[in-house]
Scaffold this active site. Structure first.
Site, PDB file in Angstrom:
ATOM      1  N   ASP A 109      37.039  33.432  48.981  1.00  0.00           N
ATOM      2  CA  ASP A 109      36.844  32.225  49.780  1.00  0.00           C
ATOM      3  C   ASP A 109      38.033  31.277  49.648  1.00  0.00           C
ATOM      4  O   ASP A 109      38.369  30.547  50.586  1.00  0.00           O
ATOM      5  CB  ASP A 109      35.557  31.515  49.363  1.00  0.00           C
ATOM      6  CG  ASP A 109      34.321  32.242  49.867  1.00  0.00           C
ATOM      7  OD1 ASP A 109      34.457  33.095  50.761  1.00  0.00           O
ATOM      8  OD2 ASP A 109      33.214  31.972  49.362  1.00  0.00           O
ATOM      9  N   ALA A 117      28.793  25.927  48.258  1.00  0.00           N
ATOM     10  CA  ALA A 117      29.845  25.897  47.244  1.00  0.00           C
ATOM     11  C   ALA A 117      29.529  24.836  46.188  1.00  0.00           C
ATOM     12  O   ALA A 117      28.454  24.835  45.602  1.00  0.00           O
ATOM     13  CB  ALA A 117      31.191  25.664  47.928  1.00  0.00           C
ATOM     14  N   TYR A 118      30.452  23.907  45.959  1.00  0.00           N
ATOM     15  CA  TYR A 118      30.273  22.883  44.918  1.00  0.00           C
ATOM     16  C   TYR A 118      28.988  22.088  45.141  1.00  0.00           C
ATOM     17  O   TYR A 118      28.268  21.744  44.201  1.00  0.00           O
ATOM     18  CB  TYR A 118      31.492  21.965  44.916  1.00  0.00           C
ATOM     19  CG  TYR A 118      31.605  21.037  43.734  1.00  0.00           C
ATOM     20  CD1 TYR A 118      30.872  21.245  42.564  1.00  0.00           C
ATOM     21  CD2 TYR A 118      32.463  19.944  43.776  1.00  0.00           C
ATOM     22  CE1 TYR A 118      30.988  20.396  41.478  1.00  0.00           C
ATOM     23  CE2 TYR A 118      32.593  19.085  42.697  1.00  0.00           C
ATOM     24  CZ  TYR A 118      31.850  19.310  41.551  1.00  0.00           C
ATOM     25  OH  TYR A 118      31.972  18.465  40.485  1.00  0.00           O
ATOM     26  N   SER A 166      25.975  23.549  43.450  1.00  0.00           N
ATOM     27  CA  SER A 166      25.938  23.390  41.996  1.00  0.00           C
ATOM     28  C   SER A 166      25.524  21.979  41.589  1.00  0.00           C
ATOM     29  O   SER A 166      25.087  21.758  40.458  1.00  0.00           O
ATOM     30  CB  SER A 166      27.303  23.735  41.396  1.00  0.00           C
ATOM     31  OG  SER A 166      28.262  22.747  41.709  1.00  0.00           O
TER      32      SER A 166
END
EC number: 2.7.1.23
Length: 267
Positions: A45, A166-167, A170
């Protein structure tokens, strides 16, 4: 059909890139580093993010396709042993007996970064994050020009729907289907007391809304736009909104979003 290949630089990705170049002329594909119709990303990615920003000035007129050689290729439709099939489909897409590829378009975030030293605009594919270099971030968050909250904590993440896996994920943010034109604001370790009060949960704004993040003290900040980080010590504000333009991906075979999510996180 004009193409360009951008690879991650490891041996496997380089070898696959060379294989692609060797096969391409057999199917009428022409290498064009300046004005490609399709950009092939070989790697992970991060490679796709690099490809996106390499051609950021031509986003409306090109499309991307990803080949996965890393540990988690969320943007990739193809595996390393499928290069010959990908080249064949790219070259034969104009023939009557071939199924026409589908173009999917995903929302992007447009940022207007205002500093004492000047103003700049940029778009991002995954997310924008604001963090402090030497302490906690102090910022005012406005939504649609109205004060919403005073933030203090490690930082703020603003993601696109495709970047929500993605981030943002999390941080406890929601996974949003990329056909939904929206942006998501997620907190990074916020502090809540009598002075600083935040929602404590992610916020999803539609395309016709915007948010402004104002720096509320002199602070050394780190702005990260996808894979690129830049230190800033004179930030005034960042306006975040869904961009008018979208990024295009070529689908030569079905690969539904929720199948990608399941494969990436559940196996």
């Amino acid at each position: 059909m004009r193409y360009y290949v951008l690879d991650r630089g490891d041996q496997l990705s380089v070898d696959l890139s060379e294989t692609f170049h060797k096969l391409a002329p057999q199917y009428g594909l022409q290498l064009d580093a300046e004005n490609p119709d399709i950009v092939v990303s070989i790697g992970g990615d991060g490679t796709m993010l690099h490809a996106f920003h390499t051609f950021i000035d031509r986003i409306p007129s090109i499309a991307f396709v990803g080949v996965h050689t890393g540990h988690l290729g969320f943007y990739a439709d193809w595996k390393s042993d499928e290069i010959p099939e990908l080249v064949r489909l790219m070259g034969n897409q104009g023939e009557m007996d071939q199924i026409q590829p589908r173009i999917v378009r995903y929302p992007l975030i447009e940022l207007e970064i205002v500093k004492k030293s000047g103003t700049s605009s940029i778009i991002c594919l995954n997310e924008f994050t604001l963090k402090s270099v030497d302490g906690t971030v102090m910022a005012e968050v406005d939504i649609n020009d109205q004060v919403f909250e005073m933030f203090r904590g490690d930082g703020i993440c603003v993601s696109t729907p495709s970047g929500s896996t993605a981030y943002n994920k999390s941080l406890g943010g929601a996974i949003i289907h990329p056909t939904i034109e929206a942006l998501q604001i997620s907190e990074i370790a916020s502090i809540n007391n009598r002075v600083f009060r935040t929602m404590g949960s992610s916020l999803v704004l539609p395309a016709h809304h915007h948010c402004d993040i104002y720096s509320r003290k002199e602070q050394n900040l780190m702005l990260t736009i996808d894979h690129v980080s830049m230190p800033v010590d004179d930030l005034i504000s960042v306006r975040c909104q869904v961009a008018k333009q979208k990024v295009s991906f070529v689908r030569y075979r079905p690969f539904p979003f929720w199948t990608r999510v399941r494969n990436a996180f559940l196996g």
